[in-house]
Motif scaffolding. Structure first.
Motif, PDB file in Angstrom:
ATOM      1  N   PHE A  66      -5.404   0.583  -0.559  1.00  0.00           N
ATOM      2  CA  PHE A  66      -4.052   1.084  -0.772  1.00  0.00           C
ATOM      3  C   PHE A  66      -3.704   2.295   0.079  1.00  0.00           C
ATOM      4  N   GLY A  67      -4.710   2.909   0.697  1.00  0.00           N
ATOM      5  CA  GLY A  67      -4.429   4.061   1.529  1.00  0.00           C
ATOM      6  C   GLY A  67      -5.466   5.148   1.374  1.00  0.00           C
ATOM      7  N   THR A  68      -5.062   6.369   1.621  1.00  0.00           N
ATOM      8  CA  THR A  68      -5.959   7.515   1.579  1.00  0.00           C
ATOM      9  C   THR A  68      -5.349   8.617   0.704  1.00  0.00           C
ATOM     10  N   MET A  69      -6.135   9.652   0.450  1.00  0.00           N
ATOM     11  CA  MET A  69      -5.607  10.797  -0.285  1.00  0.00           C
ATOM     12  C   MET A  69      -4.472  11.455   0.504  1.00  0.00           C
ATOM     13  N   GLU A  70      -4.582  11.433   1.829  1.00  0.00           N
ATOM     14  CA  GLU A  70      -3.522  11.983   2.668  1.00  0.00           C
ATOM     15  C   GLU A  70      -2.233  11.181   2.498  1.00  0.00           C
ATOM     16  N   ASP A  80       0.850  -1.192   0.000  1.00  0.00           N
ATOM     17  CA  ASP A  80       0.000   0.000   0.000  1.00  0.00           C
ATOM     18  C   ASP A  80       0.883   1.238   0.000  1.00  0.00           C
ATOM     19  N   LEU A  81       0.264   2.406  -0.004  1.00  0.00           N
ATOM     20  CA  LEU A  81       1.026   3.648  -0.079  1.00  0.00           C
ATOM     21  C   LEU A  81       1.950   3.846   1.120  1.00  0.00           C
ATOM     22  N   PRO A  82       1.480   3.624   2.355  1.00  0.00           N
ATOM     23  CA  PRO A  82       2.407   3.747   3.482  1.00  0.00           C
ATOM     24  C   PRO A  82       3.602   2.801   3.352  1.00  0.00           C
ATOM     25  N   GLY A  83       3.355   1.606   2.783  1.00  0.00           N
ATOM     26  CA  GLY A  83       4.461   0.671   2.584  1.00  0.00           C
ATOM     27  C   GLY A  83       5.485   1.201   1.606  1.00  0.00           C
ATOM     28  N   ILE A  84       5.013   1.837   0.518  1.00  0.00           N
ATOM     29  CA  ILE A  84       5.941   2.435  -0.445  1.00  0.00           C
ATOM     30  C   ILE A  84       6.755   3.527   0.222  1.00  0.00           C
ATOM     31  N   ILE A  85       6.071   4.376   0.995  1.00  0.00           N
ATOM     32  CA  ILE A  85       6.760   5.476   1.678  1.00  0.00           C
ATOM     33  C   ILE A  85       7.871   4.945   2.577  1.00  0.00           C
ATOM     34  N   SER A  86       7.581   3.855   3.269  1.00  0.00           N
ATOM     35  CA  SER A  86       8.559   3.301   4.206  1.00  0.00           C
ATOM     36  C   SER A  86       9.802   2.749   3.518  1.00  0.00           C
ATOM     37  N   ARG A 116       1.327  12.539   1.064  1.00  0.00           N
ATOM     38  CA  ARG A 116       2.573  12.299   1.792  1.00  0.00           C
ATOM     39  C   ARG A 116       3.602  11.613   0.901  1.00  0.00           C
ATOM     40  N   LEU A 117       3.152  10.655   0.083  1.00  0.00           N
ATOM     41  CA  LEU A 117       4.069   9.984  -0.838  1.00  0.00           C
ATOM     42  C   LEU A 117       4.696  10.992  -1.789  1.00  0.00           C
ATOM     43  N   LEU A 118       3.882  11.891  -2.341  1.00  0.00           N
ATOM     44  CA  LEU A 118       4.414  12.899  -3.262  1.00  0.00           C
ATOM     45  C   LEU A 118       5.420  13.807  -2.568  1.00  0.00           C
ATOM     46  N   GLU A 119       5.102  14.191  -1.345  1.00  0.00           N
ATOM     47  CA  GLU A 119       5.996  15.071  -0.602  1.00  0.00           C
ATOM     48  C   GLU A 119       7.312  14.365  -0.279  1.00  0.00           C
ATOM     49  N   GLU A 120       7.228  13.126   0.186  1.00  0.00           N
ATOM     50  CA  GLU A 120       8.438  12.383   0.532  1.00  0.00           C
ATOM     51  C   GLU A 120       9.275  12.087  -0.714  1.00  0.00           C
ATOM     52  N   ALA A 121       8.602  11.836  -1.836  1.00  0.00           N
ATOM     53  CA  ALA A 121       9.338  11.615  -3.085  1.00  0.00           C
ATOM     54  C   ALA A 121      10.055  12.897  -3.509  1.00  0.00           C
ATOM     55  N   ARG A 122       9.380  14.033  -3.356  1.00  0.00           N
ATOM     56  CA  ARG A 122       9.993  15.314  -3.722  1.00  0.00           C
ATOM     57  C   ARG A 122      11.267  15.563  -2.913  1.00  0.00           C
ATOM     58  N   ASP A 129      14.834   6.466  -9.261  1.00  0.00           N
ATOM     59  CA  ASP A 129      14.366   7.850  -9.148  1.00  0.00           C
ATOM     60  C   ASP A 129      12.962   8.047  -9.707  1.00  0.00           C
ATOM     61  N   ILE A 130      12.386   6.989 -10.296  1.00  0.00           N
ATOM     62  CA  ILE A 130      11.016   7.048 -10.801  1.00  0.00           C
ATOM     63  C   ILE A 130      10.266   5.807 -10.344  1.00  0.00           C
ATOM     64  N   LEU A 131       9.078   6.000  -9.779  1.00  0.00           N
ATOM     65  CA  LEU A 131       8.220   4.894  -9.373  1.00  0.00           C
ATOM     66  C   LEU A 131       6.955   4.916 -10.215  1.00  0.00           C
ATOM     67  N   TRP A 132       6.585   3.799 -10.799  1.00  0.00           N
ATOM     68  CA  TRP A 132       5.369   3.676 -11.598  1.00  0.00           C
ATOM     69  C   TRP A 132       4.357   2.889 -10.776  1.00  0.00           C
ATOM     70  N   LEU A 133       3.256   3.543 -10.446  1.00  0.00           N
ATOM     71  CA  LEU A 133       2.201   2.898  -9.672  1.00  0.00           C
ATOM     72  C   LEU A 133       1.111   2.371 -10.598  1.00  0.00           C
ATOM     73  N   SER A 134       0.775   1.108 -10.473  1.00  0.00           N
ATOM     74  CA  SER A 134      -0.420   0.592 -11.144  1.00  0.00           C
ATOM     75  C   SER A 134      -1.627   1.315 -10.555  1.00  0.00           C
ATOM     76  N   PRO A 135      -2.815   1.216 -11.199  1.00  0.00           N
ATOM     77  CA  PRO A 135      -3.970   1.963 -10.712  1.00  0.00           C
ATOM     78  C   PRO A 135      -4.246   1.732  -9.228  1.00  0.00           C
ATOM     79  N   ILE A 136      -4.368   2.837  -8.498  1.00  0.00           N
ATOM     80  CA  ILE A 136      -4.660   2.759  -7.067  1.00  0.00           C
ATOM     81  C   ILE A 136      -5.955   3.495  -6.728  1.00  0.00           C
TER      82      ILE A 136
END
Length: 219
Positions: free
Chosen positions: A48-52, A2-8, A56-62, A19-26
């Motif tokens: 897979f998670g929430t909009m929040e 899920d999204l928190p798992g990716i962030i971790s 957070r994933l976008l921010e952490e990736a940035r 440097d690039i992550l491709w997410l299947s439809p979530i």
């Protein structure tokens, strides 16, 4: 996952040189076809998670100078999408024109194409014995009518609202009601859809930054 798992695991991925992550439809989906049947383009599926979590994933990736690619499916939607439900209620109304719906007489289908999932690309429209809708893939994935400018504007509005930047977006031809029926085992041509024969668009989610202008199809 899920999204928190990716962030971790972003640091681990960065250490590997990713440097690039491709997410299947979530997006929200009944998962008839692994998420490629989207029932709500504006929300993340709770599995897979929430909009929040997405923010957070976008921010952490940035922070790590990484990019996220979102696999956005706009060749079709889910039959549980609000548009299709409204089309079933009124096939001749506004939302009926968001899809390829045809009147069938004496059981003669508009064309002889076969679905990638097997069987005809045409199925009865729920609640209507003489109306059929097109689905080049699963029967729970009614094809969207890209020839309808109002449908296109809905898609563009959704993309702009997400703040994504397009890599590609393409359209497919509509099966004519005069398509030859000489070969009843014929499959829909490969040009019917685009990327990986699934999605009609792939988009950068550029770590929260919005595009400079409105989204329109690329050549």
């Amino acid at each position: 996952g899920d999204l928190p798992g990716i962030i971790s695991h972003l640091d681990d991925l960065k250490d590997l040189g990713v440097d690039i992550l491709w997410l299947s439809p979530i997006y929200c989906s009944p998962l008839a076809d692994q998420g490629y049947d989207i029932s709500d383009y504006y929300n993340i599926d709770p599995r897979f998670g929430t909009m929040e979590d997405m923010d957070r994933l976008l921010e952490e990736a940035r922070k790590r100078n990484m990019y996220i690619i979102m696999d956005l499916v706009v060749n079709h939607c889910s039959d549980e999408h609000e548009w299709f439900k409204k089309a079933c209620q009124d096939p001749d109304g506004e939302y009926g024109k968001y899809f390829y719906i045809r009147t069938v007489k004496d059981g003669k289908l508009p064309c002889n194409w076969r679905s990638y999932f097997g069987g005809p690309v045409w199925d009865k429209l729920p609640g209507h014995e003489d109306r059929y809708y097109l689905h080049v893939f699963h029967k729970k994935q009614p094809d969207l009518n890209w020839e309808n400018p109002r449908l296109r504007e809905e898609i563009y509005r959704m993309i702009n609202a997400s703040g994504s930047t397009p890599l590609s977006i393409s359209k497919k031809p509509c099966p004519s009601t005069t398509t030859p029926r000489t070969d009843r085992t014929a499959s829909a041509p490969s040009t019917t859809c685009c990327t990986r024969q699934r999605a009609s668009g792939i988009f950068w989610a550029k770590c929260g930054t919005k595009p400079s202008g409105p989204i329109r199809p690329l050549p």
